[in-house]
Design an enzyme around this catalytic site. Structure first.
Site, PDB file in Angstrom:
ATOM      1  N   LYS A  98       0.879  -1.423  -0.125  1.00 42.47           N
ATOM      2  CA  LYS A  98       0.059   0.008  -0.010  1.00 42.47           C
ATOM      3  C   LYS A  98       0.765   0.825  -0.067  1.00 42.47           C
ATOM      4  O   LYS A  98       1.730   1.401   1.308  1.00 42.47           O
ATOM      5  CB  LYS A  98      -0.742  -0.402   1.036  1.00 42.47           C
ATOM      6  CG  LYS A  98      -1.954   0.996   1.441  1.00 42.47           C
ATOM      7  CD  LYS A  98      -2.474   1.405   2.518  1.00 42.47           C
ATOM      8  CE  LYS A  98      -2.680   3.091   3.156  1.00 42.47           C
ATOM      9  NZ  LYS A  98      -4.050   3.137   3.464  1.00 42.47           N
ATOM     10  N   THR A 208      -8.686   2.258  12.485  1.00 44.83           N
ATOM     11  CA  THR A 208      -9.244   2.931  13.181  1.00 44.83           C
ATOM     12  C   THR A 208     -10.799   2.668  13.451  1.00 44.83           C
ATOM     13  O   THR A 208     -10.698   2.877  15.000  1.00 44.83           O
ATOM     14  CB  THR A 208      -9.217   4.491  12.463  1.00 44.83           C
ATOM     15  OG1 THR A 208      -7.858   4.889  12.565  1.00 44.83           O
ATOM     16  CG2 THR A 208      -9.427   5.059  14.776  1.00 44.83           C
TER      17      THR A 208
END
Lengths: 262, 369, 66
Positions: A98, A208
């Site tokens: 990524k 998150t």
């Protein structure tokens, strides 16, 4: 869903929920979260070790069946991202990477230009490149041309939990990209994930919102159900608002006496 | 990747079977969609959809006004040569036809340009037959440079070229490419293109993509309606447009559905489309490709063209002559490529457009060199 | 003793192999990625590479990240 796999870089995923390992209060919950959510791809980061402290290996908490997506967080330039990617691959993390190049520490916005440059290099080197970007269509097309395996537009700033603030721009990517579109960052609730999937996103990446929930395992499961529901709704082709035509035919009525038209 | 992959994908698709299963509900759903998938588009091309023309037209009008406003862009074709080495059964320029052949000199082109420019036309479409001897690259380039002195925009509708040749013409001032595949059906293609370079299906099929890559601002494609099975042809053409549109964001993809008109040679199309079906096809294309320009030439008759203004059309040719040298000297109009149905002058067409509540646009852009 | 740069800091370490350094620092080998003079050194090679004066080492590991 078994019959609707997502293919990225030649790998098939039956779960369209990608997860992350950041911000867990206790990294041991990661394995439980993965089991509960069914997520088959998870991000990790590479850092200099703290020579004073005790090192623990995040990879210990990730089953071998789960694909690792190392990120290049910490990179401020394409060159740094490339270096981190090479290290991650050498370290045995597989070909996925990524690309996350962030120069702005205030809002943590990805730098699309450096990200494109890193994508060009790494795709040439055979990486399965998933660039994290601001949703910008011309850029996404360039990333595709450069060999990106997917594009990962942000829904809202990292960790903000604000949802799909960029939805209209992401919709353009979904409509025009040949490679999968994975909505990354900003997804704060399962309903945000469902909305992204309803729009036609190929997957979502949630870190998150799961990691910082009071019960990350249950939240992982909740996101998984939301992603599945959204995907199912997308595939079921939601009925769209239809405008009923008036009984008369002001536009095409002339076709009934077409012989008279010269 | 080439569009050939998509042609092959649908080579053995059961179109008849699909049409047999299309329900009214399928058509209603397809019309309601914001983004249509290929099979939604095919449903709109089905015989079933013929019963839904008015709702299709309502949406087509809404989309067209949304993306183009109430405007119609005007253009005019200029034939500079009818020499041709091809043998296309449907075409007046077929090399076996005993017509008078002519290639305009640059001076003659200038006369034509002056005659056309005096009508107010600013968008010119330059046409030739296919003859590398009569119209070589340096001739074409010189013609374009000359025409650019008179017109804001010069597009070409000539034989397919390599990307480097397209780049060369772009550098000379060409901003648009029109290239009709004629038929997407390879066996029909072979049957109607007996000889000459045009017999190469694949080279033609990939030409719009080469043009887009060369940087033309607009690329216009279409089938010659009547050659192959018509619904299939329009379907493939729509997919071709979407294929190009997906890949070349910087290129405007336009579509046209030229219907075969009698030309020299008396060709009888195997799959003619009547007016109602033609309207259905235009509407389906508009719904499938909401932002693409749709062109209707003077092959269609005046009254019909006026009606089409409300049905998704965005570009009309006007005052056209398909013979070589016919603008400056009307006596030259005898060797036409096809027969013109709408014989009105530029001013008359512009007036008709205005009467429909639309603005005729003579000049949509001007390339600053 | 030789002077090498580890994770950006220069320090004195005993002359020896990477393997010895990892051991001396009390690091868990399985969690560790070693870059020696900008080249990744895989674990089986650690015992074969001797450190020299002025070498640069990056010792990295995978941590949580999104």
């Amino acid at each position: 869903m078994e019959n609707d796999p997502l293919t990225i870089g030649g790998h098939e995923f039956t779960s369209r929920l990608f997860t992350g390992t950041g911000k867990f209060a206790d990294d041991r919950r990661i394995a439980d979260m993965l089991a509960a959510s069914g997520s088959q791809l998870i991000t990790v980061a590479l850092r200099r070790i703290d020579l004073g402290g005790k090192s623990h290996n995040i990879l210990d908490f990730i089953p071998k069946t789960v694909t690792l997506l190392p990120n290049t967080s910490g990179a401020r330039t394409a060159a740094e991202a490339v270096r981190i990617a090479r290290i991650a691959r050498e370290a045995g993390c597989g070909p996925f990477i990524k690309i996350e190049v962030i120069t702005d520490t205030k809002y943590l916005m990805p730098d699309n230009y450096e990200t494109l440059a890193a994508t060009e290099t790494l795709a040439r080197e055979g990486f399965v490149v998933l660039p994290y970007v601001l949703p910008d269509l011309p850029l996404a097309k360039r990333l595709e041309d450069a060999g990106a395996a997917a594009v990962m537009p942000l829904g809202a700033p990292i960790g903000s939990n604000r949802g799909l603030e960029t939805a209209p721009l992401i919709a353009l990517l979904i409509e025009n990209c040949r490679v999968p579109v994975v909505v990354d960052a900003g997804i704060g609730r399962p309903s945000h994930a469902a909305a992204a999937m309803e729009m036609g996103a190929d997957a979502v990446l949630v870190n998150t919102a799961i990691a910082t929930a009071e019960d990350p395992v249950a939240m992982g499961r909740a996101f998984s159900l939301a992603v599945e529901a959204g995907r199912m709704a997308y595939l079921a082709k939601m009925a769209e608002e239809s405008r009923t035509a008036r009984a008369s035919s002001p536009l095409t009525g002339f076709l009934d006496r077409i012989e008279d038209i010269v | 990747m080439s569009f050939i992959d998509i042609v092959e994908k649908y080579q053995h698709f059961d179109f008849e079977g699909f049409f047999g299963q299309v329900t009214d509900r399928d058509v209603v759903c397809a019309v309601a969609k914001e983004k249509m998938e290929p099979l939604d588009f095919l449903a709109l091309l089905s015989p079933t959809a013929a019963g839904h023309l008015e709702p299709m037209a309502q949406k087509a009008l809404r989309l067209t006004v949304q993306y183009f406003g109430r405007t119609i862009q005007l253009f005019i074709p200029l034939y500079i040569s009818n020499y041709c080495s091809n043998q296309c059964l449907y075409c007046g320029f077929n090399r076996t036809h005993a017509i008078e052949r002519k290639t305009l000199t640059l001076a003659e082109i200038e006369c034509e340009a002056q005659a056309i420019a005096s009508t107010g036309m600013q968008h010119l479409l330059l046409l030739t037959g296919e003859s590398w001897e009569a119209t070589p690259m340096d001739y074409l380039e010189a013609a374009v440079r000359l025409l650019k002195r008179y017109f804001a925009s010069v597009s070409i509708e000539i034989f397919p070229l390599d990307e480097t040749d397209y780049r060369q013409l772009k550098a000379a001032g060409v901003d648009g490419l029109t290239l009709y595949q004629e038929t997407y059906d390879r066996s029909v293609y072979r049957q109607v293109h007996l000889s000459g370079r045009k017999a190469d299906y694949r080279y033609r099929l990939d030409a719009p993509e080469r043009g887009a890559r060369a940087g033309f601002r607009a690329v216009n494609i279409g089938p010659l309606v009547g050659l192959g099975e018509k619904r299939r042809e329009v379907f493939m053409c729509g997919l071709h447009a979407r294929y190009l549109d997906d890949r070349f964001l910087e290129t405007e993809i336009g579509l046209s559905l030229p219907r075969i008109n009698p030309a020299e040679g008396g060709f009888q199309p195997a799959h003619p489309a009547d007016d109602r079906t033609f309207v259905q096809f235009m509407l389906a294309l508009r719904l499938f490709m909401p932002r693409s320009g749709l062109t209707v030439s003077t092959r269609e008759r005046a009254g019909f063209r006026d009606r089409l203004i409300h049905l998704g059309v965005t570009r009309l040719s006007a005052g056209s002559c398909t013979g070589v040298g016919g603008y400056a000297r009307p006596a030259e109009r005898k060797t036409a490529q096809f027969e013109i149905s709408d014989q009105r002058s530029v001013a008359q067409v512009a007036q008709a457009i205005a009467a429909q509540g639309y603005q005729p646009v003579y000049k949509d852009w001007d390339l600053i060199a | 003793m030789i002077r090498v740069t580890i994770n950006g800091k220069t320090e004195s370490v005993g002359a020896g192999t990477i393997e010895q350094l990892v051991h001396d620092k009390g690091l868990r080998p399985e969690a560790l990625v070693v870059e020696h003079n900008f080249t990744i050194v895989k674990q089986p090679q650690w015992s074969r590479i001797r450190l020299s004066e002025g070498d640069t080492l990056e010792l990295l590991s995978f941590v949580g990240g999104g």
